[in-house]
Design a protein around this motif. Sequence first.
Motif, PDB file in Angstrom:
ATOM      1  N   VAL A 227       0.829  -1.311  -0.083  1.00  0.00           N
ATOM      2  CA  VAL A 227      -0.037   0.039   0.083  1.00  0.00           C
ATOM      3  C   VAL A 227       0.904   1.316  -0.028  1.00  0.00           C
ATOM      4  O   VAL A 227       1.715   1.238   1.092  1.00  0.00           O
ATOM      5  CB  VAL A 227      -0.845  -0.049   1.176  1.00  0.00           C
ATOM      6  N   LYS A 228       0.617   2.049  -0.935  1.00  0.00           N
ATOM      7  CA  LYS A 228       1.415   3.140  -1.045  1.00  0.00           C
ATOM      8  C   LYS A 228       0.976   4.049   0.254  1.00  0.00           C
ATOM      9  O   LYS A 228       0.022   4.447   0.414  1.00  0.00           O
ATOM     10  CB  LYS A 228       1.197   4.040  -2.269  1.00  0.00           C
ATOM     11  N   PRO A 229       2.199   4.915   0.861  1.00  0.00           N
ATOM     12  CA  PRO A 229       2.039   5.687   1.932  1.00  0.00           C
ATOM     13  C   PRO A 229       0.917   7.010   1.621  1.00  0.00           C
ATOM     14  O   PRO A 229       0.447   7.475   2.300  1.00  0.00           O
ATOM     15  CB  PRO A 229       3.255   6.009   2.638  1.00  0.00           C
ATOM     16  N   GLY A 230       1.546   7.527   0.364  1.00  0.00           N
ATOM     17  CA  GLY A 230       0.710   8.769   0.126  1.00  0.00           C
ATOM     18  C   GLY A 230       1.103   9.984   1.156  1.00  0.00           C
ATOM     19  O   GLY A 230       2.545  10.318   1.547  1.00  0.00           O
ATOM     20  N   SER A 231       0.243  10.720   1.748  1.00  0.00           N
ATOM     21  CA  SER A 231       0.505  11.585   2.543  1.00  0.00           C
ATOM     22  C   SER A 231       0.190  11.020   4.098  1.00  0.00           C
ATOM     23  O   SER A 231       0.143  12.313   5.097  1.00  0.00           O
ATOM     24  CB  SER A 231      -0.429  12.920   2.277  1.00  0.00           C
TER      25      SER A 231
END
Length: 298
Positions: A227-231
């Motif tokens: 899962v990409k962390p993003g912000s």
Amino acid sequence: MKRGISGEDEGNQAAEKKDAKRIAEMGKPTLGEICKLEVIIEESYEFKSTVDKLIKKTNLAVVIGTYSWREQFLEAITVSAGDDDVDDDAREEKLPSCFDYVMHFLTVFWKVLFAFVPPTEYGNGWVCFFICIGVIGILTTVIGDLASHFGCTVGLKDSVTAVVFVALGTSVPDTFASKVAAIQDQYADASIGNVTGSNAVNVFLGIGIAWSIAAIYKGTHGKKFYVKPGSLAFTVTLFTIFAFFNVLVLMYRRRPGIGGELGGPWGYKLATTMLFFGLWLLYVVFSSLEAYCHIKGF
């Protein structure tokens, strides 16, 4: 001569005893023409509300429950006054205000809906407990989905929708639970502990169980769960800073001049409310600005 006087006295005493006996018999209860009596006992809801408030003040609110569905539906459709404290000198029950009527008509659907939950009399309250947990879970899911669809409709990013609408919608049950705990409990532990416990469940169980199931499912199919962390780093750091500041404020409010974490003089209550609400607005604003790349995150 003495014998005559003695006989007269005895006659007077007998007459007095006879009169006293006649008067005593006149006061005895006797059956009249109507020998049957019908007694109708009606419940006083005003007196019940007063007793409930007295029990709350003595920290015995845990004994208050419902014994029948009839009682629950009556409470659901009845407009009651607010939970504000009434002066001890007040003899009359507080009447509902205009705000109470407005809030009742706005929430009557939910009141009637939750009146279908079994009363606390069944199964020592366990049946009511588990069904309430299930209903709250379903309601929270519906509110979260509605918030997500609303954000998608107006064109907001998922991260902004999550920190504003989804978080706000799923926190409504916790807000009301903390409010009830703050009113009924003698200390602030239950109210504040409800918030921290809810966050612990969301982080450790809500995320942990869901991600564990996803990772196990991906692993059994020979794939990696990523899962990409993003912000996430920016919002979590900002939340941690504001939460630490809130803890400092609660610790400061323990001073004798204020009286405790919750309540206290009107000025302190208003200042604390505005401060916490302002921190939430700052969190939403900074998270939104970072999501739309107006400020640089990390």
